[in-house]
Motif scaffolding. Structure first.
Motif, short mmCIF file in Angstrom:
data_model
loop_
_atom_site.label_atom_id
_atom_site.label_comp_id
_atom_site.label_asym_id
_atom_site.label_seq_id
_atom_site.Cartn_x
_atom_site.Cartn_y
_atom_site.Cartn_z
N LEU A 102 0.83 -1.21 0.00
CA LEU A 102 0.00 0.00 0.00
C LEU A 102 0.87 1.26 0.00
CD1 LEU A 102 -2.84 -0.99 2.51
CD2 LEU A 102 -3.04 -0.73 0.04
N SER A 103 1.97 1.21 0.73
CA SER A 103 2.89 2.35 0.76
C SER A 103 3.51 2.57 -0.62
CB SER A 103 3.99 2.12 1.80
OG SER A 103 4.90 3.19 1.82
N GLN A 104 3.87 1.47 -1.29
CA GLN A 104 4.42 1.57 -2.64
C GLN A 104 3.40 2.10 -3.64
OE1 GLN A 104 5.88 -2.35 -3.54
NE2 GLN A 104 7.54 -2.25 -2.03
N ALA A 105 2.11 1.86 -3.35
CA ALA A 105 1.05 2.34 -4.23
C ALA A 105 0.66 3.79 -3.92
CB ALA A 105 -0.18 1.44 -4.10
N ASN A 106 1.42 4.46 -3.04
CA ASN A 106 1.18 5.87 -2.68
C ASN A 106 -0.18 6.09 -2.02
OD1 ASN A 106 3.69 6.76 -3.60
ND2 ASN A 106 2.93 7.11 -5.69
N LEU A 107 -0.55 5.19 -1.10
CA LEU A 107 -1.83 5.33 -0.41
C LEU A 107 -1.87 6.61 0.43
CD1 LEU A 107 -4.59 4.16 0.52
CD2 LEU A 107 -3.35 3.03 2.37
N PHE A 108 -0.80 6.89 1.16
CA PHE A 108 -0.79 8.05 2.04
C PHE A 108 -0.89 9.35 1.24
CE2 PHE A 108 1.53 4.71 4.36
CZ PHE A 108 0.70 4.59 5.45
#
Length: 468
Positions: A417-423
């Motif tokens: 999720l972090s790699q998918a730029n969720l934040f």
């Protein structure tokens, strides 16, 4: 007729009459070896029903009569031989046949108006200059055209009869399952009967010659059956000595459902909706397999683990193609199917100990696409909060957040999720700043809109759970 009679007797609490009807449908008979003939006369539905019910016993395994009625239905499509012409232009004739269609007086369908077609062809031939040497050929081909039109009408009428006959069975079964009390239809009888009916329906639906128009009704029956299976299983699990779902019984059912989902055309939305509902009921049964008292924990955990392992082995056997099908439905379909698809993906991730599906969803780029789509929904969510009303966009958003929350609970899920730029995607969602109780939507002195507060909470709290 049987469905109507059963419905009336149960409503009026005519117990003895209802019991006779139920006994008739659940009576055990020898399985008949041949399908029931289908008549083209639409007025003969009742006669066909009576013939099936009064069928004599035949060599074979013992099954209930309601299953025999279903098994004997021939739901294969009738395809007349193609039209082959030498003198006439075949494409023009087929187009002409399409133009000379009218609504049937007997059934709700369109048939070819043969009289009108014959009159038109005769008129055209009278004005044409046909040589004597070709006259015989023209007459023969005119007969072929009219015979082809007649065969088309017969095929359509027989198809309509088959469809209506199955709908009658569907209504009868639906009434039987919904109206009859447990004393008339005990769970011990109902559960294996439902499994048997589900297998027969799936076998018919997977037939290469199945009538396309019947598939939505078949899957609707399947959805009804699985809803009752799920309810009975959940009630059964609470007993002292529960009967568990066994892998040999559920594997062929699950395989057939996934085969049908893989084959069915994406344009048949009702069928896909029903199949996703069936799969969610399946997962509900599997998930509740472990919900028992502590004294049975070890046994139940082993049973649940076996069922979970079998379920994921069947899902994974379809490879990336099934992942693509479910993910495409989650983005490029009706709102209902999109929500059901996300719910199914969430259930799959719950069972997928090897995180095969999560890895595949990420590799195919769907995880990044889901995260990016949150920003595209932001304007609709702002409208929801400002107007204080629930929309389908809000439900779609909640389904996405629920799925992403399940991803965050998986092994390496937070990293993906972090790699998918969720934040980054969440930080750019402007609806988060529209806190109604802080006076963002109206002056501080104005009363707070309770609907806006409720909608904001419904949107923000799931997002907060995802981040935590």
């Amino acid at each position: 007729m049987i469905a109507l009679e059963l419905h009336v007797t149960t409503k009026k609490q005519q117990r003895s009459h209802t019991q006779k009807l139920v006994s008739l449908l659940l009576a055990e008979e020898k399985e008949a070896p041949v399908p029931v003939p289908v008549r083209t006369d639409v007025k003969s539905f009742r006669a066909v029903e009576e013939e099936v019910i009064m069928l004599p016993s035949a060599p074979g395994k013992t099954v209930k009569k309601i299953s025999i009625i279903l098994s004997l239905m021939d739901l294969s499509e009738i395809v007349p031989p193609p039209l082959e012409l030498n003198y006439f232009n075949q494409e023009q004739i087929l187009s002409l046949i399409q133009q000379h269609q009218a609504k049937s007086d007997l059934v709700d369908m369109r048939i070819i108006d043969i009289k009108s077609l014959h009159k038109f062809i005769n008129k055209e031939m009278a004005m044409a200059n046909i040589g004597l040497s070709q006259k015989q050929l023209v007459l023969e081909e005119m007969k072929l055209i009219l015979s082809f039109a007649l065969e088309q009408n017969q095929a359509r009428e027989q198809t309509e009869v088959k469809r209506s006959l199955f709908e009658s069975w569907h209504n009868m079964t639906d009434t039987l399952l919904l109206s009859c009390q447990e004393e008339l239809l005990p769970k011990e009888v109902k559960f294996p009967l439902l499994l048997e009916l589900a297998n027969i329906i799936l076998e018919k639906a997977l037939s290469p010659k199945i009538i396309i128009e019947v598939i939505p009704t078949l899957t609707s029956s399947l959805l009804t059956i699985f809803s009752h299976l799920s309810y009975i299983h959940i009630q059964n699990i609470k007993k002292t000595d529960p009967v568990l779902l066994d892998t040999p019984t559920m594997r062929p059912l699950l395989t057939s459902i996934l085969d049908l989902l893989s084959r069915v055309d994406t344009s048949i939305q009702s069928t896909r909706t029903n199949l996703y509902g069936v799969l969610l009921y399946y997962f509900q049964m599997c998930r509740r397999q472990g919900d028992v008292r502590e004294s049975q924990d070890i046994y139940m955990r082993e049973s649940k683990a076996t069922l979970q392992s079998m379920t994921m082995s069947v899902f994974n056997s379809y490879g990336d193609s099934l992942v693509e099908i479910v993910c495409r439905d989650a983005f490029d379909s009706t709102n209902i199917i999109q929500n059901l698809s996300f719910s199914l993906l969430e259930q799959i991730l719950l069972f997928d100990g090897d995180v095969y599906w999560l890895k595949t969803i990420n590799i195919l780029g769907y995880l990044r696409y889901i995260v990016d789509s949150l920003g595209k929904q932001d304007s609709q969510l702002v409208t929801c909060v400002r107007q204080g009303g629930t929309t389908l966009e809000q439900l779609f958003y909640e389904a996405k957040i629920s799925f992403l929350t399940r991803v965050a609970m998986c092994f390496k899920g937070p990293e993906l999720l972090s790699q998918a730029n969720l934040f980054f995607a969440i930080s750019n969602m402007s609806f988060i700043d529209l806190r109604p109780e802080m006076g963002v939507l109206q002056p501080v002195s104005a009363p707070v809109n309770s609907k806006s507060v409720s909608i904001y909470s419904q949107l923000f709290l799931p997002l907060l759970r995802l981040l935590l």
